[in-house]
Design a protein around this motif. Sequence first.
Motif, PDB file in Angstrom:
ATOM      1  N   THR A 214       0.823  -1.218   0.000  1.00 53.97           N
ATOM      2  CA  THR A 214       0.000   0.000   0.000  1.00 53.97           C
ATOM      3  C   THR A 214       0.854   1.264   0.000  1.00 53.97           C
ATOM      4  OG1 THR A 214      -0.191   0.079   2.422  1.00 53.97           O
ATOM      5  CG2 THR A 214      -1.880  -1.166   1.230  1.00 53.97           C
ATOM      6  N   GLY A 215       2.099   1.157   0.503  1.00 54.22           N
ATOM      7  CA  GLY A 215       2.991   2.323   0.508  1.00 54.22           C
ATOM      8  C   GLY A 215       3.214   2.838  -0.907  1.00 54.22           C
TER       9      GLY A 215
ATOM     10  N   ALA B 126       5.953  10.974   0.235  1.00 48.26           N
ATOM     11  CA  ALA B 126       4.856  10.026   0.521  1.00 48.26           C
ATOM     12  C   ALA B 126       4.446  10.137   1.978  1.00 48.26           C
ATOM     13  CB  ALA B 126       5.311   8.599   0.210  1.00 48.26           C
ATOM     14  N   SER B 127       5.446  10.239   2.855  1.00 45.31           N
ATOM     15  CA  SER B 127       5.145  10.344   4.282  1.00 45.31           C
ATOM     16  C   SER B 127       4.339  11.622   4.543  1.00 45.31           C
ATOM     17  CB  SER B 127       6.457  10.354   5.068  1.00 45.31           C
ATOM     18  OG  SER B 127       6.205  10.412   6.435  1.00 45.31           O
TER      19      SER B 127
ATOM     20  N   SER C  97       0.766  11.408   3.063  1.00 41.54           N
ATOM     21  CA  SER C  97      -0.059  10.389   3.722  1.00 41.54           C
ATOM     22  C   SER C  97      -0.738  10.932   4.978  1.00 41.54           C
ATOM     23  CB  SER C  97       0.779   9.151   4.069  1.00 41.54           C
ATOM     24  OG  SER C  97       1.653   9.449   5.129  1.00 41.54           O
TER      25      SER C  97
ATOM     26  N   ARG D 203      -5.770   9.908   2.317  1.00 44.91           N
ATOM     27  CA  ARG D 203      -6.106   8.616   2.949  1.00 44.91           C
ATOM     28  C   ARG D 203      -7.465   8.132   2.471  1.00 44.91           C
ATOM     29  NH1 ARG D 203      -1.851   7.609   5.808  1.00 44.91           N
ATOM     30  NH2 ARG D 203      -2.599   5.484   5.981  1.00 44.91           N
TER      31      ARG D 203
ATOM     32  N   GLN E  90      -7.755   0.102  -1.793  1.00 45.79           N
ATOM     33  CA  GLN E  90      -7.198  -0.989  -0.975  1.00 45.79           C
ATOM     34  C   GLN E  90      -8.287  -1.997  -0.617  1.00 45.79           C
ATOM     35  OE1 GLN E  90      -4.272   0.703   2.110  1.00 45.79           O
ATOM     36  NE2 GLN E  90      -5.323   2.522   1.415  1.00 45.79           N
TER      37      GLN E  90
ATOM     38  N   ASP F 185      -1.754   1.352   8.547  1.00 45.83           N
ATOM     39  CA  ASP F 185      -3.081   1.412   9.174  1.00 45.83           C
ATOM     40  C   ASP F 185      -3.989   0.308   8.646  1.00 45.83           C
ATOM     41  OD1 ASP F 185      -3.220   2.314   6.575  1.00 45.83           O
ATOM     42  OD2 ASP F 185      -4.813   3.743   6.988  1.00 45.83           O
ATOM     43  N   ILE F 186      -3.413  -0.787   8.179  1.00 41.30           N
ATOM     44  CA  ILE F 186      -4.240  -1.831   7.564  1.00 41.30           C
ATOM     45  C   ILE F 186      -5.105  -2.505   8.641  1.00 41.30           C
ATOM     46  CG2 ILE F 186      -4.262  -3.889   6.093  1.00 41.30           C
ATOM     47  CD1 ILE F 186      -2.975  -1.332   4.832  1.00 41.30           C
TER      48      ILE F 186
ATOM     49  N   ARG G  36      10.543   9.900   9.460  1.00 40.38           N
ATOM     50  CA  ARG G  36       9.322   9.257   8.940  1.00 40.38           C
ATOM     51  C   ARG G  36       8.553   8.556  10.048  1.00 40.38           C
ATOM     52  NH1 ARG G  36       8.502   5.799   4.227  1.00 40.38           N
ATOM     53  NH2 ARG G  36      10.615   4.990   4.127  1.00 40.38           N
TER      54      ARG G  36
END
Length: 337
Positions: free
Chosen positions: A148-149, A212-213, A216, A222, A229, A244-245, A293
Amino acid sequence: MTKLVSIRGAITAHNSKDGIRQAAVRLLGRLYFKNGITDDNVVNITFTVTEDLTAFSPARAVREAGHNVPLMSCAEPSIDGSVKGCIRVMVTANSDNDAKPVYLNGARALRTDLTSVYAIALDGPSGAGKSTVAKAVASKLKITYLDTGALYRALGLKCLTDGVNTADGKAVEKCLTDANVTIEYKDGVQCVILDGADVSGKIRTPEVSMAASAVSAVPYVRQKLLGIQRDIASSSSVILDGRDIGTVVLPCAEFKFFLTASAKIRAKRRYDELTAKGQKVSYDDVYKDVVTRDKNDSTRAVAPLKRAYDAIEINSDNLTAEQVAAVITDCVTEDLA
Ligand code: DC
């Protein structure tokens, strides 16, 4: 609208006090979790046990585990060909949702009509080895892997390319409103498609990592990636790695793991990975990036990096990726057996 539902479930157990106790508590925990209920929603619970389970009572086990609801257990008549060592449960509860049955271990054989699609959530900080582990697990279990990243990285890349300040949430949202990010699998390898172009080769640089960090943390980002996802997870058995999955994306995932390692070890692994790819980086810079990060990912207001309360934590400081993958696959195969 709240209605009265009857939720069925079953699990197999060893005929020992601990075996029955653990199985009953686990069955009820999973059933509550999957159906989003607590004792407060429950009207009553009835357990039945096959005649070979004599060492303890499931009702007593869950009472001792703190469940304070009307409970009873009774013995089932012995029927030829039925699953042995089996605890069944019927939970009557007030719920906003339809009943989701839970069949675990050997008791899954009772309900071959239920879908066998399952999800594994693998969360943890950057550099803990999640992607290597997830790829190995996916290949062993022959399930889909979703990194997902890579989705966040693709959106971070878009902001960088468009010269957007990634610390400015409004500017990020404006830049990404029309951005179209999707996942495709080519020969089993995940590719990230951004506005029609495969950007998989451009998203692994330190600049994109930081972008990305930053993006996000933007709620719009999100939300945009949530549906993608969940869609992938609903169509086939999957392992998703991310932050956060287990807490947000798939709170009902059948399996949850939280992979950690010390910042120094994670930085060393990232440094080795980048230099092996020919990128010129210093260990100190990589270490600083890891620490920054970690801070960004775990202190952001929306969906911060956090271990789900029901995730199994694995520290990989002294484990190879293969060893971690083995822990996960063993846990999953034992449960699905
Ligand atoms: O796992 P990674 O390093 O490729 O992720 C890149 C960034 O995306 C990371 O700093 C945090 C963010 N991310 C996230 O917030 N939630 C996810 N599920 C995956 C990644």
